[in-house]
Design a protein around this motif. Structure first.
Motif, mmCIF file in Angstrom:
data_model
loop_
_atom_site.group_PDB
_atom_site.id
_atom_site.type_symbol
_atom_site.label_atom_id
_atom_site.label_comp_id
_atom_site.label_asym_id
_atom_site.label_seq_id
_atom_site.Cartn_x
_atom_site.Cartn_y
_atom_site.Cartn_z
ATOM 1 N N PHE A 1 0.850 -1.184 0.000
ATOM 2 C CA PHE A 1 0.000 0.000 0.000
ATOM 3 C C PHE A 1 0.886 1.234 0.000
ATOM 4 O O PHE A 1 1.803 1.362 0.808
ATOM 5 C CB PHE A 1 -0.926 -0.021 1.233
ATOM 6 N N LYS A 2 0.641 2.142 -0.937
ATOM 7 C CA LYS A 2 1.557 3.265 -1.193
ATOM 8 C C LYS A 2 1.533 4.354 -0.114
ATOM 9 O O LYS A 2 2.555 4.928 0.210
ATOM 10 C CB LYS A 2 1.229 3.893 -2.552
ATOM 11 N N ASP A 3 0.372 4.650 0.428
ATOM 12 C CA ASP A 3 0.227 5.784 1.345
ATOM 13 C C ASP A 3 0.379 5.353 2.798
ATOM 14 O O ASP A 3 -0.537 5.507 3.615
ATOM 15 C CB ASP A 3 -1.120 6.467 1.116
ATOM 16 N N VAL A 4 1.559 4.851 3.154
ATOM 17 C CA VAL A 4 1.776 4.285 4.489
ATOM 18 C C VAL A 4 1.659 5.328 5.599
ATOM 19 O O VAL A 4 1.358 4.972 6.737
ATOM 20 C CB VAL A 4 3.128 3.540 4.584
ATOM 21 N N ARG A 5 1.851 6.580 5.292
ATOM 22 C CA ARG A 5 1.725 7.607 6.341
ATOM 23 C C ARG A 5 0.300 7.653 6.897
ATOM 24 O O ARG A 5 0.086 7.938 8.068
ATOM 25 C CB ARG A 5 2.185 8.968 5.839
ATOM 26 N N TYR A 6 -0.694 7.311 6.063
ATOM 27 C CA TYR A 6 -2.082 7.275 6.529
ATOM 28 C C TYR A 6 -2.329 6.065 7.426
ATOM 29 O O TYR A 6 -3.174 6.116 8.319
ATOM 30 C CB TYR A 6 -3.050 7.280 5.346
ATOM 31 N N LEU A 7 -1.595 5.016 7.183
ATOM 32 C CA LEU A 7 -1.691 3.845 8.061
ATOM 33 C C LEU A 7 -1.206 4.208 9.462
ATOM 34 O O LEU A 7 -1.801 3.777 10.455
ATOM 35 C CB LEU A 7 -0.882 2.675 7.499
ATOM 36 N N GLN A 8 -0.170 5.021 9.537
ATOM 37 C CA GLN A 8 0.343 5.445 10.844
ATOM 38 C C GLN A 8 -0.650 6.358 11.549
ATOM 39 O O GLN A 8 -0.794 6.301 12.777
ATOM 40 C CB GLN A 8 1.707 6.121 10.707
ATOM 41 N N VAL A 9 -1.354 7.188 10.806
ATOM 42 C CA VAL A 9 -2.393 8.038 11.405
ATOM 43 C C VAL A 9 -3.449 7.159 12.071
ATOM 44 O O VAL A 9 -3.869 7.423 13.210
ATOM 45 C CB VAL A 9 -3.034 8.963 10.341
ATOM 46 N N LEU A 10 -3.850 6.097 11.387
ATOM 47 C CA LEU A 10 -4.833 5.173 11.962
ATOM 48 C C LEU A 10 -4.260 4.463 13.181
ATOM 49 O O LEU A 10 -4.926 4.352 14.218
ATOM 50 C CB LEU A 10 -5.291 4.151 10.914
ATOM 51 N N ARG A 11 -3.028 4.003 13.102
ATOM 52 C CA ARG A 11 -2.395 3.314 14.236
ATOM 53 C C ARG A 11 -2.308 4.242 15.454
ATOM 54 O O ARG A 11 -2.566 3.817 16.584
ATOM 55 C CB ARG A 11 -1.017 2.799 13.851
ATOM 56 N N ASP A 12 -1.963 5.503 15.228
ATOM 57 C CA ASP A 12 -1.885 6.469 16.337
ATOM 58 C C ASP A 12 -3.255 6.686 16.977
ATOM 59 O O ASP A 12 -3.371 6.756 18.208
ATOM 60 C CB ASP A 12 -1.311 7.800 15.844
ATOM 61 N N ALA A 13 -4.292 6.787 16.151
ATOM 62 C CA ALA A 13 -5.651 6.973 16.683
ATOM 63 C C ALA A 13 -6.092 5.749 17.486
ATOM 64 O O ALA A 13 -6.740 5.884 18.522
ATOM 65 C CB ALA A 13 -6.632 7.243 15.540
ATOM 66 N N ILE A 14 -5.711 4.563 17.028
ATOM 67 C CA ILE A 14 -6.065 3.346 17.765
ATOM 68 C C ILE A 14 -5.342 3.305 19.102
ATOM 69 O O ILE A 14 -5.913 2.884 20.113
ATOM 70 C CB ILE A 14 -5.783 2.087 16.917
ATOM 71 N N GLU A 15 -4.122 3.770 19.154
ATOM 72 C CA GLU A 15 -3.396 3.824 20.429
ATOM 73 C C GLU A 15 -4.080 4.797 21.393
ATOM 74 O O GLU A 15 -4.230 4.504 22.584
ATOM 75 C CB GLU A 15 -1.932 4.207 20.215
ATOM 76 N N GLU A 16 -4.501 5.945 20.897
ATOM 77 C CA GLU A 16 -5.237 6.894 21.739
ATOM 78 C C GLU A 16 -6.548 6.267 22.210
ATOM 79 O O GLU A 16 -6.950 6.435 23.372
ATOM 80 C CB GLU A 16 -5.505 8.177 20.966
ATOM 81 N N PHE A 17 -7.211 5.545 21.308
ATOM 82 C CA PHE A 17 -8.449 4.852 21.655
ATOM 83 C C PHE A 17 -8.198 3.811 22.747
ATOM 84 O O PHE A 17 -8.984 3.682 23.683
ATOM 85 C CB PHE A 17 -9.042 4.184 20.406
ATOM 86 N N ARG A 18 -7.108 3.067 22.621
ATOM 87 C CA ARG A 18 -6.776 2.017 23.591
ATOM 88 C C ARG A 18 -6.713 2.585 25.005
ATOM 89 O O ARG A 18 -7.251 1.994 25.950
ATOM 90 C CB ARG A 18 -5.442 1.353 23.225
ATOM 91 N N LEU A 19 -6.084 3.727 25.150
ATOM 92 C CA LEU A 19 -5.965 4.345 26.476
ATOM 93 C C LEU A 19 -7.332 4.784 27.010
ATOM 94 O O LEU A 19 -7.636 4.596 28.196
ATOM 95 C CB LEU A 19 -4.989 5.513 26.421
ATOM 96 N N LEU A 20 -8.160 5.363 26.144
ATOM 97 C CA LEU A 20 -9.511 5.754 26.551
ATOM 98 C C LEU A 20 -10.366 4.521 26.864
ATOM 99 O O LEU A 20 -11.173 4.535 27.798
ATOM 100 C CB LEU A 20 -10.179 6.576 25.447
ATOM 101 N N PHE A 21 -10.173 3.467 26.112
ATOM 102 C CA PHE A 21 -10.896 2.216 26.298
ATOM 103 C C PHE A 21 -10.606 1.629 27.678
ATOM 104 O O PHE A 21 -11.516 1.209 28.401
ATOM 105 C CB PHE A 21 -10.492 1.242 25.179
#
Length: 163
Positions: free
Chosen positions: A121-141
């Motif tokens: 997948f070419k736009d890997v920087r967007y994958l990192q945006v999703l991974r960062d949001a999931i990490e923030e979600f994990r803490l709230l979860f």
């Protein structure tokens, strides 16, 4: 053997006036607003929006990568739905069942970012945006689940899985 009658007009003890009252509608709206404003729900919706943008970048010509589109949408959608279900269920065991499913689908999203990267997948920087949001979600979860009231439960005859 009893048969199910879906034409049953059982109103569960509520008359039409009571069921459709403005007060009931306001109570329902307040509850919906409360759930929508939970930090964990706000972050889940943010994850859904990120996924919505991310799938637009997925190339339909590569069948392996294109397959990820529906998986990403499904997981992001289920997270939001299960938060609402946990809040609506209120019983500890029901809330925990929903929490387990939320965790599974959040982890699926993480795995899918790795799969997309591995497949080129070419736009890997967007994958990192999703991974960062999931990490923030994990803490709230974690904070959200720690707030569940263990004393508010009833036995469902399936054992004490969450106690």
């Amino acid at each position: 053997m009893a048969t199910f009658d879906d034409d049953d007009d059982d109103d569960f003890g509520l008359d039409d006036e009571e069921y459709n009252s403005e007060e009931s509608k306001r109570d329902l709206q307040r509850e919906n607003d409360r759930v929508d404003n939970l930090p964990v729900m706000k972050k889940a919706r943010e994850i859904f929006d990120i996924v919505d943008s991310l799938v637009e970048l997925i190339d339909d010509e590569d069948a392996f990568i294109a397959h990820y589109r529906s998986m990403l949408f499904e997981d992001a959608s289920i997270i939001c739905a299960k938060i609402a279900g946990a809040e609506g269920g209120d019983l500890y065991s029901l809330r925990m069942e929903n929490a387990v499913l939320i965790r599974i689908h959040a982890r699926n999203l993480l795995a899918q970012t790795s799969g997309l990267k591995m497949l080129g997948f070419k736009d890997v920087r967007y994958l990192q945006v999703l991974r960062d949001a999931i990490e923030e979600f994990r803490l709230l979860f974690i904070e959200w689940v720690n707030g569940f009231d263990k004393s508010n439960d009833i036995s469902d005859n399936w054992g004490n899985l969450f106690r």
